[in-house]
Write a protein that holds these residues in place. Sequence first.
Motif, PDB file in Angstrom:
ATOM      1  N   ALA A 159      -3.085 -17.042  -1.026  1.00 20.66           N
ATOM      2  CA  ALA A 159      -2.440 -16.921   0.288  1.00 20.66           C
ATOM      3  C   ALA A 159      -0.928 -17.073   0.178  1.00 20.66           C
ATOM      4  O   ALA A 159      -0.167 -16.406   0.893  1.00 20.66           O
ATOM      5  N   GLY A 160      -0.486 -17.944  -0.736  1.00 13.62           N
ATOM      6  CA  GLY A 160       0.947 -18.123  -0.919  1.00 13.62           C
ATOM      7  C   GLY A 160       1.644 -16.885  -1.432  1.00 13.62           C
ATOM      8  O   GLY A 160       2.784 -16.593  -1.058  1.00 13.62           O
ATOM      9  N   MET A 161       0.962 -16.129  -2.277  1.00 20.27           N
ATOM     10  CA  MET A 161       1.581 -14.940  -2.856  1.00 20.27           C
ATOM     11  C   MET A 161       1.368 -13.695  -2.018  1.00 20.27           C
ATOM     12  O   MET A 161       2.281 -12.870  -1.878  1.00 20.27           O
ATOM     13  N   ASN A 162       0.162 -13.519  -1.442  1.00 22.94           N
ATOM     14  CA  ASN A 162      -0.085 -12.221  -0.797  1.00 22.94           C
ATOM     15  C   ASN A 162       0.591 -12.068   0.554  1.00 22.94           C
ATOM     16  O   ASN A 162       0.631 -10.968   1.111  1.00 22.94           O
ATOM     17  N   ASP A 163       1.154 -13.168   1.104  1.00 23.12           N
ATOM     18  CA  ASP A 163       1.978 -12.986   2.286  1.00 23.12           C
ATOM     19  C   ASP A 163       3.280 -12.285   1.942  1.00 23.12           C
ATOM     20  O   ASP A 163       3.964 -11.757   2.823  1.00 23.12           O
ATOM     21  N   GLY A 164       3.651 -12.305   0.670  1.00 20.58           N
ATOM     22  CA  GLY A 164       4.815 -11.551   0.221  1.00 20.58           C
ATOM     23  C   GLY A 164       4.454 -10.178  -0.305  1.00 20.58           C
ATOM     24  O   GLY A 164       5.182  -9.200  -0.088  1.00 20.58           O
ATOM     25  N   THR A 165       3.317 -10.068  -0.968  1.00 19.26           N
ATOM     26  CA  THR A 165       2.945  -8.787  -1.568  1.00 19.26           C
ATOM     27  C   THR A 165       2.466  -7.768  -0.537  1.00 19.26           C
ATOM     28  O   THR A 165       2.328  -6.579  -0.859  1.00 19.26           O
ATOM     29  N   ALA A 166       2.219  -8.184   0.708  1.00 17.68           N
ATOM     30  CA  ALA A 166       1.842  -7.230   1.749  1.00 17.68           C
ATOM     31  C   ALA A 166       3.048  -6.466   2.288  1.00 17.68           C
ATOM     32  O   ALA A 166       2.911  -5.363   2.819  1.00 17.68           O
ATOM     33  N   PHE A 167       4.240  -7.045   2.155  1.00 17.41           N
ATOM     34  CA  PHE A 167       5.437  -6.441   2.723  1.00 17.41           C
ATOM     35  C   PHE A 167       5.682  -5.004   2.248  1.00 17.41           C
ATOM     36  O   PHE A 167       6.005  -4.116   3.062  1.00 17.41           O
ATOM     37  N   PRO A 168       5.572  -4.703   0.941  1.00 12.82           N
ATOM     38  CA  PRO A 168       5.847  -3.319   0.509  1.00 12.82           C
ATOM     39  C   PRO A 168       4.972  -2.286   1.209  1.00 12.82           C
ATOM     40  O   PRO A 168       5.436  -1.174   1.497  1.00 12.82           O
ATOM     41  N   PHE A 169       3.720  -2.645   1.509  1.00 11.68           N
ATOM     42  CA  PHE A 169       2.828  -1.680   2.142  1.00 11.68           C
ATOM     43  C   PHE A 169       3.189  -1.466   3.612  1.00 11.68           C
ATOM     44  O   PHE A 169       3.007  -0.364   4.141  1.00 11.68           O
TER      45      PHE A 169
END
Length: 428
Positions: A159-169
Amino acid sequence: MTNATWFVLIGTLLIMVGLRSPIFQRLRLTPSLVYLAIGVILGPSVIGAFHFNPLEQAHLLEILAEIAVLVSLFIAGMKMPVPFRWREWHAPVRLAFLSMTISVALTAVFGYYVLALPLGAAIVLGAILAPTDPVLATDVQVRHMGDKDPLRFTLTSEAGMNDGTAFPFVMLGMAMLSAPFSFELLGTWMLKDVLWSTLVALVVGLVMGRLLAQLVWKQRFLSGEGPLLDDFLGLGLIGMVYGICLLLDAWGFLAVFAAAISLRQSERKLAGLHSSSKDAEVAPQVPVYPEESTPQHSTRISEGSLLFKESLERLTELVLVLLLGGMLFLDSWSLRAVGLALFLFMVVRPVSVFLGLLGSGTPVRLQMLVGWFGVRGIGSIYYLMFAIVFGLPEELALEFIHITLVVVVLSIIVHGLTVKPMMSRWWT
């Protein structure tokens, strides 16, 4: 509802949570379920005592959700029990990057073929609903700094990482809504929104967290200064890291999570070196970390500031979930919204977790629980508001509001009712 009524209501809820009300314990209810029930009853679905319009108040709701996510990410990063080593982190990294991509793709396919959305809009919707939530998933998160439970660690770090990795999409989908798809658009997106924004975020977070830890250690132990305002230091780090990332077009959520991990692990190393150097004349020993050391050996910005930040996290959770109930209408419960929610919970999450962890050696039982506890919440609301403020067409914005609200509400209900019994079985 008058201001006085709101003060009484929120004060009562806070007291009930603070006292760990027997009602919650007996009924095995999560606080979010209680807040949601009250919000729905008071909102336009039942009594109609208040209504919060997310389209008109998109800027305000974006800021509130942004603050909630940032504080929650910082808390999650501070509680990470181990430094970044591939052996411990390979599963969360796979989930945050590979499973996230699969989740966005599967949701976009559903949106394009079943909901008949434009491809760009379907990708935006997939990005809004893909990240798991660090705010509402407190019952399945790492509870304290020494908590090394593999399920909690995996879900929290993901959860800590994928709140950032969703931004590009989100950015890819918005770009495709405003311009025809081309390889030039895809190349620009890959270089700017994926590689640059992700790498810069990680560098900024790791460097700033380490620098603050060293600065505090020097001031406390070399300068002999008195107690520092740890709350201000922690909040200052969040603001500085997030602001730098906004200036550099990097993903601030990912940077704040990385900064918290870097700060915490740098504190541990510095405290260990300090303890070892003081005791070197007595006997050689392994480094002593803050939770194992005496108070005079502590460099704990993390421990000193978590109490305030956890309270702030709970307060923002209460406010946002109450507002969520005030946004929900009866006609929000369309077949399209409910169908997508069920597809997300029953197909997208389990499949993306299975494919993302394929060949990782993660136990099947752990994969199954991780595949179920993909809690959606405040992170999805933030991305929705971000897309609306960024320029999402009003027709799509209205439909996405209804879909996102239904997904988040169902997630709070379904995951909230199953978390305690399933976690109990996990521990047995």
